[in-house]
Design an enzyme around this catalytic site. Structure first.
Site, PDB file in Angstrom:
ATOM      1  N   SER A  67       5.796   6.692   2.114  1.00 27.71           N
ATOM      2  CA  SER A  67       4.529   7.513   2.429  1.00 27.71           C
ATOM      3  C   SER A  67       3.933   6.999   3.879  1.00 27.71           C
ATOM      4  O   SER A  67       5.158   6.860   4.268  1.00 27.71           O
ATOM      5  CB  SER A  67       3.314   6.472   1.039  1.00 27.71           C
TER       6      SER A  67
ATOM      7  N   GLU B 263     -10.275   7.042  -1.201  1.00 25.46           N
ATOM      8  CA  GLU B 263     -10.544   5.842  -0.170  1.00 25.46           C
ATOM      9  C   GLU B 263     -10.551   6.141   1.469  1.00 25.46           C
ATOM     10  O   GLU B 263     -10.936   7.034   1.591  1.00 25.46           O
ATOM     11  CB  GLU B 263      -8.563   5.519  -0.171  1.00 25.46           C
TER      12      GLU B 263
ATOM     13  N   ARG C  29      -3.964  -8.156   3.937  1.00 27.17           N
ATOM     14  CA  ARG C  29      -4.948  -7.277   4.656  1.00 27.17           C
ATOM     15  C   ARG C  29      -6.087  -8.428   4.696  1.00 27.17           C
ATOM     16  O   ARG C  29      -7.295  -8.681   4.346  1.00 27.17           O
ATOM     17  CB  ARG C  29      -5.163  -5.993   3.822  1.00 27.17           C
TER      18      ARG C  29
END
Ligand code: G16
Length: 548
Positions: A67, A377, A510
């Site tokens: 991706s 998202e 993150r």
């Protein structure tokens, strides 16, 4: 019937597991450096066939993609019969099987697995698979085919394709000729289904201005070219970053993740994008979509997944009301912790909003609880789900005025336009364009629905297994004590919010932060990143300068 041990043994010997590596079925399947995934992909072939047998021969999908990740990465994920992500309990089995260290251990674990799950090996197994454009793809597909053929699966190679098309093919093949038919079982069927719904939805509307589409130098370029052929003047798409032959170009300084994370246009668009013109970026396998535009002063404005959710949800709510169905159909929204505080405030004043952990699979399941569930998202990954009761209501409703009839027609066409199996950048793009055409919105009016709080996303190279979260990933439970330090810091910033979570697709932790003004959002993000770095024993001399 028993497992074909001889063929499995011979094939497994050709795909030894690298001794030092541990594999994990994460946010979107197994994902890491493509050069290390040979054994995993082989085993996924075997697992996909067993999943199909377990489900009475239903077609299972396998997609080889990483991706949005850099080109040297690759990944492999399984798709369940309705086109949704693999059932959660099988993620653990897949992880266990992928980490068996020898052929004998693999065969023993397989045998155990078949017995525990009572898989009837006499059932057929059917698997459809595809890959994105990564150079490591062909070798991984060959490993996958070894696994599929060793167990005797019926296979279908969808070739180089987008992730959403693969999901579509899985569902279309399983529901062919039934009352739940999802469309013709081919990529042509996919293009035709979406294009025809799009044309009906924009019929009679003034022509939409051309749209620049940044294809991330990935497989989305193929899909954009196909849609352009069918849509012609109905929607002029101008592809950029559609180079599928230059090594290293995929997702490099372009694509949805680049735009969302760096909050600027891809450098390759600098001389192309004119003020006021809208553009969008796909990611490497075309399941994410981000829009943006430059204002008259050349300032960048991001129209991300949150803005798409707001635009689309408002449109659907209006259609439901105009169709006279506001008492029958309940529309709801699903977001993650990354949703901008501005969007959550705006949406929750109008609709039920639920927050779940990152990963389309979590959002998808939560959205299934609404009659119409809109999930996105912030990174641009999402879709809209219509429950089977809602589809029935739409089919049976008797409109009492021409206006109701028009709204009902639009809702019905939306059920065809929207790829409900998973987030689909091209389907979402057509959906956004429909809404913009109906509302006569430019990027500016769309952007004005609500004001985003300035925000910053930072990656920290820290050992991610040390990080555990709760409350839909909004709070850390481990490392112990770190959440209290984050809370202490957040309190000092107006409208401050920050959270830390381990990535499920990259070897990083993150950090997200938002605050009332840009400088403060940046400062908060970098300070929290500094806390993460220090907490995990990062070498002070290597500490990134911006982590204050
Ligand atoms: C995948 C998932 C998304 C998730 C993203 C990032 O996207 O499908 O739901 O938001 O990874 O996940 P993480 O922050 O855990 O790395 P994609 O587009 O890479 O398949």
């Amino acid at each position: 019937m028993s497992l074909p041990l001889e063929s499995l043994r011979a094939a497994s010997d050709k795909h030894p597991k690298p001794a030092h590596l541990h594999f994990q079925y994460g946010t979107a399947g197994f994902r890491t450096l493509g050069s290390t995934l040979d054994s995993v992909t082989f085993k996924v072939g075997v697992i996909a066939a067993l999943r199909s047998k377990k489900l009475d021969g239903k077609t299972i999908g396998v997609m080889v993609t990483a991706s949005h990740n850099p080109e040297p990465d690759n990944g492999v994920k399984l798709v369940d019969p309705r086109g949704e992500m693999l059932e959660a309990s099988w993620e653990g089995y897949a992880t266990t099987l992928a980490n068996t260290s020898s052929t004998e251990e693999f065969l023993d674990a397989l045998d155990q697995f078949v017995k525990t799950l009572r898989i009837d090996l006499s059932k057929p197994s059917r698997v459809v698979y595809g890959r994105d454009t990564r150079p490591s793809g062909p070798a991984l597909v060959a490993a996958l085919e070894d696994g599929l053929s060793a167990i005797g699966a019926e296979i279908r190679d969808a070739g180089v394709t987008t992730t959403p098309i693969l999901h579509y093919l899985v569902r279309a093949s399983n529901y062919k000729g039934t009352k739940d038919s999802y469309g013709e079982d081919s990529s042509e069927g996919y293009y035709e289904k979406l294009s025809s719904a799009f044309k009906k939805l924009v019929a009679g509307k003034s022509a939409l201005p051309p749209l620049i589409v940044d294809c991330a130098n990935g497989v989305g370029a193929q899909a954009v070219a196909e849609f352009s052929k069918i849509l012609g003047d109905k929607l002029k798409l101008i592809p950029v970053n559609d180079d599928l032959s230059t090594p290293g170009a995929l997702n490099n300084a372009c694509g949805a993740d680049f735009v969302k994370t760096s909050q600027k246009i891809p450098p390759s668009l600098t001389s192309v994008l004119k003020p006021g013109q809208r553009a969008c970026s796909l990611d490497g396998d075309a399941d994410r979509l981000i829009y943006y535009y430059l204002d008259e002063r050349g300032q960048f404005h991001l129209l991300d997944g949150d803005k798409i959710a707001a635009l689309v949800a408002a449109f659907i709510v209006e259609l439901v009301k105009n169709a006279g169905l506001e008492h029958e159909i309940r529309v709801g929204i699903v977001q993650t912790a990354y949703a901008n505080g501005g969007s959550t405030k705006y949406l929750s004043q109008r609709l039920p909003v639920k927050c779940v952990a990152t990963g389309v699979k979590h959002l998808h399941h939560a959205a299934e609880h609404y009659d119409i569930g809109v999930y996105f998202e912030a990174n641009g990954h999402g879709t809209v789900l219509f429950s089977s009761d809602t589809l029935k209501t739409l089919a049976e409703h008797q409109p009492s005025t021409p206006a109701q009839s028009t709204a009902l027609g639009h809702l019905t066409n939306l059920t065809q336009l929207i790829n409900q199996t998973v987030g689909d950048a091209l389907s979402d793009l057509l959906l956004v364009e429909v809404v913009l055409a109906h509302k006569s919105y430019s990027g500016f009016e769309w952007d004005s629905l609500y004001v985003d709080l300035p925000n910053r996303l930072v990656k920290v190279a820290a050992p991610r297994h040390l990080f555990k979260t709760e409350d839909a990933e909004r709070r850390l439970v481990s490392p112990p004590g770190l959440q209290a330090k984050i809370d202490e810091l957040v309190r000092r910033y107006e409208a401050g919010r920050s959270f830390v979570r381990p990535s499920g697709t990259e070897d990083v932790v993150r950090v997200y932060a938002e605050a009332m003004v840009r400088a403060q959002a940046d400062e908060l993000a970098f300070r929290v990143a500094g806390l993460v770095y220090d907490e995990t024993g990062g070498d002070p001399s290597q500490r990134p300068a911006e982590f204050l």
